[in-house]
Design an enzyme around this catalytic site. Sequence first.
Site, short mmCIF file in Angstrom:
data_model
loop_
_atom_site.label_atom_id
_atom_site.label_comp_id
_atom_site.label_asym_id
_atom_site.label_seq_id
_atom_site.Cartn_x
_atom_site.Cartn_y
_atom_site.Cartn_z
N LYS A 65 48.13 57.87 87.69
CA LYS A 65 48.93 59.26 86.86
C LYS A 65 48.08 60.41 87.11
O LYS A 65 48.71 61.48 87.12
CB LYS A 65 49.55 58.80 85.70
CG LYS A 65 50.45 57.57 85.61
CD LYS A 65 50.97 57.27 84.08
CE LYS A 65 51.98 56.05 84.58
NZ LYS A 65 52.33 55.75 83.05
N ASN A 86 54.10 60.82 86.37
CA ASN A 86 54.19 59.42 86.94
C ASN A 86 55.16 59.68 87.91
O ASN A 86 55.96 58.66 88.54
CB ASN A 86 54.73 58.72 85.78
CG ASN A 86 56.00 59.12 85.05
OD1 ASN A 86 56.51 60.06 84.96
ND2 ASN A 86 56.81 58.08 84.81
N ASP A 102 57.34 59.80 81.15
CA ASP A 102 57.06 58.65 80.19
C ASP A 102 57.15 59.40 78.72
O ASP A 102 57.68 58.65 77.67
CB ASP A 102 55.67 58.47 80.07
CG ASP A 102 55.39 57.38 81.18
OD1 ASP A 102 56.27 56.79 82.02
OD2 ASP A 102 54.07 57.47 81.80
#
Length: 278
Positions: A65, A86, A102
């Site tokens: 990431k 992500n 996220d």
Amino acid sequence: MRRRLAVLGSPVAHSLSPTLHTAAYQHLGLDWVYERHEVREAELAGFVDGLDSSWRGLSATMPLKEELLALADERDIASMLTGAANTLLLDDDGVRRVRNTDVAGIERALRDAGVVTAEHAVIVGAGATARSVLVALEGLGLRSAVLAVREPARAQAMVTLGDRLGLELDVVRLTDLDQVVDECDVVAWTLPNGVGLHQPLPFDARTSAVALDVTYHPWPGPLAAQWLEVGGRVASGRDMLLHQAVRQVRFFVSGQTEVPLDDESGVEAAMRAALDLV
């Protein structure tokens, strides 16, 4: 042209992203293929550089990431705050746009578990997912947090982020977790699969706080298991995974994460049904 997408990571065989995305594109009537590829940090740039025009985008899981963020031409606020992305959209003009979905997935999972506001939290872990948890909780009114980590020296990025958000943070060792979970609104577990929770946490914490366990396969994860034993409230890692994936699908289809899909409720239902079969 049939568009291609994939989730990258190492390890990546456990990822349920292909299950979720395949269900979404089938529901939308798109002839898109979503794969998984084992890619390590040092291999990511070369992998992305080698993609042809059939590729629409990529999802990234651990440990990619931070590296994905570095490849971007355009970033959103969540990815800049957390230092992690992500999701990568490959525009037809060659621009690489990244997002951190996220944060939105975590917030939605917490709200699904009944969290309206959270002033104090305990976060286990200090990696990219932990930083996303901290940003999501700040959006729910967080004022202070305790970070429980295996190695305190590795918590500096979390401490720096907390300072930037104006939060009061303390750092303790993971072995002291049972000493710090009383009187908090949320306890969040962000450690990788295979890391166990070997001490029982206080009953009062398990019946009053919400447990966010980002583990999704196998489920339940180590924190959620203790909460479920006593009927405590749990924000599921599977719900987080689903909700962040819906944002990814939006991004890949329309180029926007904040604009709902056509028949988004149907898309989400198809994704959840596919997830429930795993």
